[in-house]
Scaffold this motif. Structure first.
Motif, PDB file in Angstrom:
ATOM      1  N   ARG A  42     -22.881 -13.558  14.726  1.00  0.00           N
ATOM      2  CA  ARG A  42     -23.939 -13.472  15.734  1.00  0.00           C
ATOM      3  C   ARG A  42     -23.479 -12.731  16.986  1.00  0.00           C
ATOM      4  N   LEU A  53     -24.320  -8.501  16.925  1.00  0.00           N
ATOM      5  CA  LEU A  53     -25.656  -7.935  16.777  1.00  0.00           C
ATOM      6  C   LEU A  53     -25.664  -6.542  17.399  1.00  0.00           C
ATOM      7  N   TYR A 111     -34.918 -17.817  11.686  1.00  0.00           N
ATOM      8  CA  TYR A 111     -34.405 -16.470  11.482  1.00  0.00           C
ATOM      9  C   TYR A 111     -35.544 -15.450  11.459  1.00  0.00           C
TER      10      TYR A 111
END
Length: 228
Positions: free
Chosen positions: A29, A32, A77
């Protein structure tokens, strides 16, 4: 004269390889990638590495291909993915999302098992998969290479399924340069660890230009927006 350039991004590949190249045990994460920032950083590095007399690239468009989670199976998500795509489009990227493929439970009669609300139940331990993203990237590379307003196509991926499109575009430009744009690639490269995120190249003896992107380009590419 600058080369009008289209950058085609296999998003999940670029995203995962950023983590895999610079921080293999890190949190995905934290890696990104913002497509527009990535493309600009890649083009700047590409131009900086050109020898004198060779034309620079000028970014014309950024085309991104990415899987899309199911709103039913992965609502959090799905919402985040949608927010990201909305922001990237607002910032200038052309974003194409393709539904992820899920594996379901089946009963002894071969029918999909559902819950009381009629929702399909996922197979235990299964993970969603991207399907068809490589094909979409390949088709887009060919489309862009044939446009009158594009002189260079830069493919951002390390998926070896895309080697045939590199072969095709290399040969098309070699044989009829006025009708087909040049093709190049980019790849992550950690110079400190001498670890490369996989440089995609056409079949030998063909050769095309690849631009290695290091930590400076990574930092410039990270999307720091707080998506909900």
């Amino acid at each position: 004269m600058a080369l009008r350039t289209a950058v085609v991004i296999d998003y999940e590949n670029v995203h995962r390889m950023a983590r895999g190249t610079f921080d293999p045990q890190g949190d995905l994460r934290e890696y990104l990638i913002h497509p527009m920032q990535f493309a600009r950083a890649a083009i700047r590095e590409r131009n900086d590495r050109q020898r004198e007399g060779y034309p620079h690239a000028e970014l014309s468009k950024v085309l991104v291909f990415r899987g899309r989670p199911s709103a039913q199976h992965e609502p959090t998500y799905y919402t985040r993915n949608t927010s990201q795509a909305t922001q990237w489009r607002a910032d200038g990227a052309v974003v194409t999302l393709r539904e992820l493929k899920y594996t379901y439970q089946y009963d002894e009669h071969g029918r999909v098992v559902t819950d009381e609300a009629g929702r399909k139940l996922l197979a235990s331990g299964s993970k969603p998969q991207e399907k068809g993203i490589d094909v979409l990237c390949a088709l887009e590379c060919v489309r862009q290479a044939q446009r009158d307003d594009i002189d260079l196509v830069v493919l951002a991926s390390r998926d070896t399924d895309l080697v045939p499109v590199l072969d095709q575009l290399h040969d098309a430009h070699r044989d009829r340069p006025s009708l087909s744009a040049k093709v190049e690639t980019v790849a992550w490269f950690d110079r400190d660890a001498l670890r490369q995120g996989g440089s995609l190249q056409p079949t030998r003896p063909r050769k095309i230009w690849n631009t290695n992107l290091g930590r400076r380009q990574l930092e410039a590419s990270i999307d720091r927006n707080d998506y909900r």
